[in-house]
Design an enzyme around this catalytic site. Structure first.
Site, PDB file in Angstrom:
ATOM      1  N   GLY A  14       0.770  -1.244   0.000  1.00  0.00           N
ATOM      2  CA  GLY A  14       0.000   0.000   0.000  1.00  0.00           C
ATOM      3  C   GLY A  14       0.797   1.289   0.000  1.00  0.00           C
ATOM      4  N   SER A  15       2.002   1.310  -0.554  1.00  0.00           N
ATOM      5  CA  SER A  15       2.765   2.568  -0.566  1.00  0.00           C
ATOM      6  C   SER A  15       2.114   3.587  -1.494  1.00  0.00           C
ATOM      7  CB  SER A  15       4.216   2.319  -0.982  1.00  0.00           C
ATOM      8  OG  SER A  15       4.308   2.013  -2.354  1.00  0.00           O
ATOM      9  N   ASN A  16       1.453   3.153  -2.561  1.00  0.00           N
ATOM     10  CA  ASN A  16       0.727   4.100  -3.418  1.00  0.00           C
ATOM     11  C   ASN A  16      -0.486   4.658  -2.686  1.00  0.00           C
ATOM     12  OD1 ASN A  16       1.771   4.505  -6.249  1.00  0.00           O
ATOM     13  ND2 ASN A  16       1.942   2.296  -6.066  1.00  0.00           N
ATOM     14  N   LYS A  84      -5.907  -8.750  -8.772  1.00  0.00           N
ATOM     15  CA  LYS A  84      -7.019  -9.545  -9.280  1.00  0.00           C
ATOM     16  C   LYS A  84      -7.699  -8.824 -10.456  1.00  0.00           C
ATOM     17  CE  LYS A  84      -6.784 -12.789  -6.147  1.00  0.00           C
ATOM     18  NZ  LYS A  84      -6.375 -14.174  -6.527  1.00  0.00           N
ATOM     19  N   LEU A  85      -8.283  -9.603 -11.367  1.00  0.00           N
ATOM     20  CA  LEU A  85      -9.044  -9.004 -12.472  1.00  0.00           C
ATOM     21  C   LEU A  85     -10.385  -8.520 -11.917  1.00  0.00           C
ATOM     22  CD1 LEU A  85      -8.685  -8.641 -15.561  1.00  0.00           C
ATOM     23  CD2 LEU A  85     -10.061 -10.720 -15.856  1.00  0.00           C
ATOM     24  N   ASN A 100      -5.995   2.453 -12.962  1.00  0.00           N
ATOM     25  CA  ASN A 100      -4.978   1.551 -12.409  1.00  0.00           C
ATOM     26  C   ASN A 100      -3.603   2.163 -12.622  1.00  0.00           C
ATOM     27  OD1 ASN A 100      -3.754  -0.978 -11.478  1.00  0.00           O
ATOM     28  ND2 ASN A 100      -3.217  -1.320 -13.640  1.00  0.00           N
ATOM     29  N   HIS A 102       0.411   1.104 -13.131  1.00  0.00           N
ATOM     30  CA  HIS A 102       1.244  -0.039 -13.514  1.00  0.00           C
ATOM     31  C   HIS A 102       2.701   0.416 -13.573  1.00  0.00           C
ATOM     32  CE1 HIS A 102       2.091  -3.944 -15.324  1.00  0.00           C
ATOM     33  NE2 HIS A 102       2.896  -3.307 -16.163  1.00  0.00           N
ATOM     34  N   ASP A 143      -4.331  -4.322 -17.690  1.00  0.00           N
ATOM     35  CA  ASP A 143      -3.368  -3.343 -18.222  1.00  0.00           C
ATOM     36  C   ASP A 143      -3.597  -2.933 -19.666  1.00  0.00           C
ATOM     37  OD1 ASP A 143      -0.845  -5.379 -16.598  1.00  0.00           O
ATOM     38  OD2 ASP A 143      -2.086  -3.769 -15.756  1.00  0.00           O
ATOM     39  N   GLU A 172       5.847   6.659  -9.211  1.00  0.00           N
ATOM     40  CA  GLU A 172       4.421   6.327  -9.058  1.00  0.00           C
ATOM     41  C   GLU A 172       3.779   7.184  -7.972  1.00  0.00           C
ATOM     42  OE1 GLU A 172       5.467   1.679  -9.293  1.00  0.00           O
ATOM     43  OE2 GLU A 172       3.361   2.102  -8.840  1.00  0.00           O
TER      44      GLU A 172
HETATM   45  C1  GRF Z   1       3.242  -0.837  -7.586  1.00  0.00           C
HETATM   46  O1  GRF Z   1       4.467  -0.887  -8.246  1.00  0.00           O
HETATM   47  C2  GRF Z   1       2.127  -0.754  -8.597  1.00  0.00           C
HETATM   48  O2  GRF Z   1       2.450  -0.071  -9.793  1.00  0.00           O
HETATM   49  C3  GRF Z   1       1.910  -2.176  -8.913  1.00  0.00           C
HETATM   50  O3  GRF Z   1       2.040  -2.848  -7.692  1.00  0.00           O
HETATM   51  C4  GRF Z   1       2.936  -2.121  -6.856  1.00  0.00           C
HETATM   52  C5  GRF Z   1       2.183  -1.896  -5.570  1.00  0.00           C
HETATM   53  O4  GRF Z   1       2.883  -1.257  -4.657  1.00  0.00           O
HETATM   54  N1  GRF Z   1       0.635  -2.424  -9.584  1.00  0.00           N
HETATM   55  P1  GRF Z   1       2.193  -0.739  -3.298  1.00  0.00           P
HETATM   56  O5  GRF Z   1       1.350  -1.861  -2.729  1.00  0.00           O
HETATM   57  O6  GRF Z   1       1.333   0.458  -3.643  1.00  0.00           O
HETATM   58  O7  GRF Z   1       3.343  -0.383  -2.439  1.00  0.00           O
END
Ligand code: GRF
Length: 195
Positions: A14-16, A84-85, A100, A102, A143, A172
């Protein structure tokens, strides 16, 4: 103006999600209102709870009714490390409102099974000089949806999948909040115009 309600789908650390939580202060046009995971032990759920955001793990990520119920009144759905899809019935409910992130420059290095470390291994194996991050709309396939924004990142001599992944992840964390804020502003302007 009421902030745009953002639901996050996550399967990992969950860093994003954290980058979004940190970027969306009270004056922002969007707010994370719920976090939904395909795994009960996902670090993303802990981050949500620490931030006081509703957090839930799906029993069956392939069940459209369960996912729709978990999404509730979300205005925008953001997949951040969700592996997951998303069932097509759910995708169909969020036209232009499901995105999403990526960790590569799509359409290259995407598709089924292309997530996490494998992406960066494939980029290095290809000899590509540039990688990066992509935010795109979600459709019925992994994707493949229309690209909204991309940020390139140089591949450096001696890079390993981990060093490349770290450089892409840093980008990201800037790109995703920027796109979410731009989309939320557009939604609010559109709602304003409709009134
Ligand atoms: C990220 O690199 C994202 O692009 C990919 O999965 C990774 C998830 O990282 N789909 P986090 O869980 O948000 O740290």
């Amino acid at each position: 103006m009421t902030p745009v309600r953002v639901a996050i789908l996550a399967s990992g650390g969950g860093s994003n999600l954290q980058a979004l939580l940190d970027a969306l202060d009270p004056s922002a046009p969007a707010a994370v209102t719920r976090v939904i995971s395909s795994r009960p032990d996902a670090g993303a759920l802990d981050r949500a709870r620490r931030a006081g955001v509703a957090a839930v793990a799906l029993r069956d990520p392939a069940n459209p009714a369960e996912l729709l119920a978990a999404l509730g009144d979300a205005d925008l759905v953001v997949l951040a490390g969700y592996v997951k899809l998303v069932p097509r019935e759910v995708v169909a409910r969020f036209p232009g409102r499901m995105i999403n992130i990526h960790p590569a420059l799509l359409p290259a290095f995407g598709g089924p099974g292309m997530y996490g470390r494998r992406v960066h291994e494939a980029v290095l194996a290809s000899g590509a000089a540039v990688s990066g991050a992509t935010v795109h709309y979600v459709d019925e396939q992994y994707d493949r949806g229309p690209i909204i924004a991309q940020q390139p990142v140089p591949v450096q001599p001696g890079d390993t999948p981990d060093t490349l992944a770290a450089r892409v992840l840093a980008v990201e964390h800037e790109l995703l909040p920027r796109v979410v804020i731009e989309l939320a502003r557009a939604f609010q302007e559109r709602d304003d115009a409709d009134r």
